[in-house]
Design a protein around this motif. Structure first.
Motif, PDB file in Angstrom:
ATOM      1  N   TYR A   1      22.194  30.325 -95.166  1.00 19.54           N
ATOM      2  CA  TYR A   1      22.190  30.474 -96.614  1.00 19.54           C
ATOM      3  C   TYR A   1      21.138  29.599 -97.273  1.00 19.54           C
ATOM      4  N   ILE A   2      20.738  28.519 -96.633  1.00 22.35           N
ATOM      5  CA  ILE A   2      19.718  27.639 -97.192  1.00 22.35           C
ATOM      6  C   ILE A   2      18.371  28.372 -97.241  1.00 22.35           C
TER       7      ILE A   2
ATOM      8  N   LEU B   1      23.258  19.309 -97.500  1.00 25.70           N
ATOM      9  CA  LEU B   1      23.861  17.992 -97.373  1.00 25.70           C
ATOM     10  C   LEU B   1      24.946  18.087 -96.307  1.00 25.70           C
ATOM     11  N   VAL B   2      24.637  17.603 -95.139  1.00 26.27           N
ATOM     12  CA  VAL B   2      25.532  17.732 -93.992  1.00 26.27           C
ATOM     13  C   VAL B   2      26.813  16.942 -94.242  1.00 26.27           C
ATOM     14  N   GLY B   3      27.935  17.568 -93.905  1.00 26.49           N
ATOM     15  CA  GLY B   3      29.225  16.915 -94.031  1.00 26.49           C
ATOM     16  C   GLY B   3      29.753  16.864 -95.448  1.00 26.49           C
ATOM     17  N   SER B   4      29.122  17.604 -96.361  1.00 32.41           N
ATOM     18  CA  SER B   4      29.551  17.539 -97.760  1.00 32.41           C
ATOM     19  C   SER B   4      30.223  18.822 -98.226  1.00 32.41           C
TER      20      SER B   4
ATOM     21  N   VAL C   1      20.727  20.347-101.953  1.00 31.63           N
ATOM     22  CA  VAL C   1      19.853  19.783-102.970  1.00 31.63           C
ATOM     23  C   VAL C   1      18.606  20.647-103.004  1.00 31.63           C
ATOM     24  N   VAL C   2      18.266  21.117-104.197  1.00 31.92           N
ATOM     25  CA  VAL C   2      17.076  21.939-104.391  1.00 31.92           C
ATOM     26  C   VAL C   2      16.102  21.128-105.229  1.00 31.92           C
TER      27      VAL C   2
ATOM     28  N   TYR D   1      12.025  20.022-110.935  1.00 31.43           N
ATOM     29  CA  TYR D   1      13.392  20.449-111.183  1.00 31.43           C
ATOM     30  C   TYR D   1      14.241  20.002-109.999  1.00 31.43           C
ATOM     31  N   ASN D   2      15.377  19.413-110.275  1.00 30.94           N
ATOM     32  CA  ASN D   2      16.286  18.956-109.222  1.00 30.94           C
ATOM     33  C   ASN D   2      17.673  19.532-109.491  1.00 30.94           C
ATOM     34  N   PHE D   3      18.251  20.120-108.446  1.00 29.57           N
ATOM     35  CA  PHE D   3      19.584  20.717-108.560  1.00 29.57           C
ATOM     36  C   PHE D   3      20.446  20.215-107.402  1.00 29.57           C
ATOM     37  N   HIS D   4      21.651  19.824-107.716  1.00 28.89           N
ATOM     38  CA  HIS D   4      22.647  19.515-106.696  1.00 28.89           C
ATOM     39  C   HIS D   4      23.696  20.604-106.856  1.00 28.89           C
ATOM     40  N   CYS D   5      23.868  21.414-105.820  1.00 31.91           N
ATOM     41  CA  CYS D   5      24.771  22.554-105.940  1.00 31.91           C
ATOM     42  C   CYS D   5      25.698  22.661-104.739  1.00 31.91           C
ATOM     43  N   LYS D   6      26.775  23.400-104.959  1.00 32.73           N
ATOM     44  CA  LYS D   6      27.774  23.590-103.911  1.00 32.73           C
ATOM     45  C   LYS D   6      28.071  25.077-103.801  1.00 32.73           C
ATOM     46  N   MET D   7      28.148  25.560-102.548  1.00 33.90           N
ATOM     47  CA  MET D   7      28.453  26.962-102.321  1.00 33.90           C
ATOM     48  C   MET D   7      29.909  27.205-102.667  1.00 33.90           C
TER      49      MET D   7
END
Length: 164
Positions: free
Chosen positions: A151-152, A83-86, A91-92, A135-141
């Motif tokens: 890393y993606i 997610l650019v700029g976030s 999002v996986v 399966y949907n994941f919203h994650c942050k490094m």
């Protein structure tokens, strides 16, 4: 006469000059144009060949990535998008045939081991009789990745490996 006809034929193969002077149809003028035009064509061919090679390499890379996904037979589709700029969020999305009951928790673990925090997660059954689940994941490094790290791609490969 044959030589003159050959020069005229050669002249018709060259791109037109803006002016329609008679000089462009004389043999020395045609030869001058040929001598400058052929090297330009060679350069164009080289440039196009390089562009083609670059495109083929990109396609091969994408194909090999796709093939590595397909080596895990129960995976239907997988995408990992930044997610650019976030602030290093991703999002996986994984669509697969459910083989084991602990797949969801296994995926959570794989994502967290990669240094991501799960912001949200969801599952949905797409096709009940074929046991296809999304399966949907919203994650942050958690930590900022090193400059130049992809890393993606690493996360995607590790998810695929965990599902094998």
């Amino acid at each position: 006469m044959r030589l003159h006809a050959s020069y005229l034929t050669l002249g018709t193969l060259l791109p037109d000059l803006p002016s329609s002077s008679k000089k462009k149809w004389c043999a020395p003028s045609i030869m001058d144009r040929v001598v400058t035009y052929i090297p330009k064509l060679r350069n164009e061919v080289e440039e196009i060949t390089l562009r083609k090679q670059n495109l083929v390499e990109k396609m091969e890379t994408k194909r090999s990535s796709w093939e590595s996904e397909r080596q895990v037979p129960h995976i239907r589709a997988i995408s990992v998008l930044e997610l650019v700029g976030s602030g290093h969020e991703a999002v996986v999305q994984i669509s697969m045939k459910k083989e084991k009951e602990d797949e969801f928790s296994n995926l959570l673990h794989v994502i967290e081991v990669q240094g991501f925090s799960i912001l949200s997660a969801s599952t949905s059954q797409v096709c009940q009789h074929q046991r296809v689940v999304c399966y949907n994941f919203h994650c942050k490094m958690d930590e900022k990745p090193c400059e130049g790290d992809d890393y993606i791609t690493v996360l995607k490969k590790n998810i695929i490996a965990s599902l094998s």
